[in-house]
Design a protein around this motif. Structure first.
Motif, mmCIF file in Angstrom:
data_model
loop_
_atom_site.group_PDB
_atom_site.id
_atom_site.type_symbol
_atom_site.label_atom_id
_atom_site.label_comp_id
_atom_site.label_asym_id
_atom_site.label_seq_id
_atom_site.Cartn_x
_atom_site.Cartn_y
_atom_site.Cartn_z
ATOM 1 N N LEU A 5 -28.333 92.373 -5.999
ATOM 2 C CA LEU A 5 -28.473 91.516 -5.341
ATOM 3 C C LEU A 5 -29.578 90.157 -6.047
ATOM 4 N N SER A 6 -29.865 90.665 -7.131
ATOM 5 C CA SER A 6 -31.226 89.432 -8.262
ATOM 6 C C SER A 6 -30.388 88.640 -8.777
ATOM 7 N N ASN A 11 -22.484 88.703 -0.271
ATOM 8 C CA ASN A 11 -21.936 90.572 0.039
ATOM 9 C C ASN A 11 -21.004 90.120 -0.587
ATOM 10 N N LYS A 12 -20.175 89.392 -0.422
ATOM 11 C CA LYS A 12 -18.483 89.591 -1.094
ATOM 12 C C LYS A 12 -18.464 89.575 -2.350
ATOM 13 N N GLU A 13 -19.468 88.692 -2.645
ATOM 14 C CA GLU A 13 -19.361 88.628 -4.345
ATOM 15 C C GLU A 13 -19.669 90.146 -4.634
ATOM 16 N N ILE A 14 -20.509 90.712 -4.172
ATOM 17 C CA ILE A 14 -21.053 91.806 -4.624
ATOM 18 C C ILE A 14 -19.969 93.277 -4.170
ATOM 19 N N GLY A 15 -19.785 93.031 -3.528
ATOM 20 C CA GLY A 15 -18.290 94.028 -3.027
ATOM 21 C C GLY A 15 -17.289 93.823 -3.685
ATOM 22 N N HIS A 28 -25.162 98.937 3.183
ATOM 23 C CA HIS A 28 -26.476 98.812 1.848
ATOM 24 C C HIS A 28 -27.890 98.526 1.482
ATOM 25 N N VAL A 29 -27.920 96.928 2.139
ATOM 26 C CA VAL A 29 -27.904 96.165 1.851
ATOM 27 C C VAL A 29 -29.266 96.621 3.520
ATOM 28 N N ARG A 30 -28.961 97.059 4.236
ATOM 29 C CA ARG A 30 -29.998 97.123 5.529
ATOM 30 C C ARG A 30 -30.495 98.207 5.474
ATOM 31 N N SER A 31 -30.263 99.117 4.266
ATOM 32 C CA SER A 31 -30.772 100.292 4.263
ATOM 33 C C SER A 31 -31.936 100.140 3.050
ATOM 34 N N ILE A 32 -31.186 99.334 2.164
ATOM 35 C CA ILE A 32 -32.905 99.273 1.061
ATOM 36 C C ILE A 32 -34.052 98.765 1.677
ATOM 37 N N ALA A 44 -37.412 91.906 -1.568
ATOM 38 C CA ALA A 44 -37.118 93.076 -1.565
ATOM 39 C C ALA A 44 -37.386 93.269 -3.051
ATOM 40 N N LEU A 45 -36.625 92.196 -4.028
ATOM 41 C CA LEU A 45 -36.895 92.327 -5.691
ATOM 42 C C LEU A 45 -38.166 91.825 -6.471
ATOM 43 N N VAL A 46 -38.888 90.737 -5.272
ATOM 44 C CA VAL A 46 -40.962 90.585 -5.555
ATOM 45 C C VAL A 46 -41.049 91.840 -5.376
ATOM 46 N N LYS A 47 -41.070 92.971 -4.293
ATOM 47 C CA LYS A 47 -41.708 94.396 -3.707
ATOM 48 C C LYS A 47 -40.875 95.482 -5.211
ATOM 49 N N VAL A 48 -40.152 95.313 -5.682
ATOM 50 C CA VAL A 48 -39.025 96.208 -6.714
ATOM 51 C C VAL A 48 -40.079 95.916 -7.881
#
Length: 70
Positions: A5-6, A11-15, A28-32, A44-48
């Motif tokens: 993600l970073s 999503n297609k490339e990650i899949g 999974h992204v929605r769950s994150i 999400a990235l800024v927070k983590v």
């Protein structure tokens, strides 16, 4: 997954990289997002990364630690 993600992949490339369907990535992204209480990849990235700044770990390890999903 957060490492991918970073990197700005779709999503297609990650899949493709993980051998799962783009729709599965979306789930999974929605769950994150829910676990981190955010609404976007950027948030999400800024927070983590902000929570783990200077810890010397990669984004995936930081996410696991911050979210408790791993």
């Amino acid at each position: 997954m957060l490492d991918l993600l970073s990197g700005g992949q779709t999503n297609k490339e990650i899949g493709g990289a993980l051998n799962i369907a783009a729709e599965t990535v979306k789930v999974h992204v929605r769950s994150i997002y829910q676990k981190l209480h955010v609404r976007s990849r950027h948030e999400a990235l800024v927070k983590v990364l902000g929570q783990q700044a200077g810890a010397g770990r990669n984004a995936g390890e930081q996410f696991c630690s911050a979210s408790g999903l791993c």
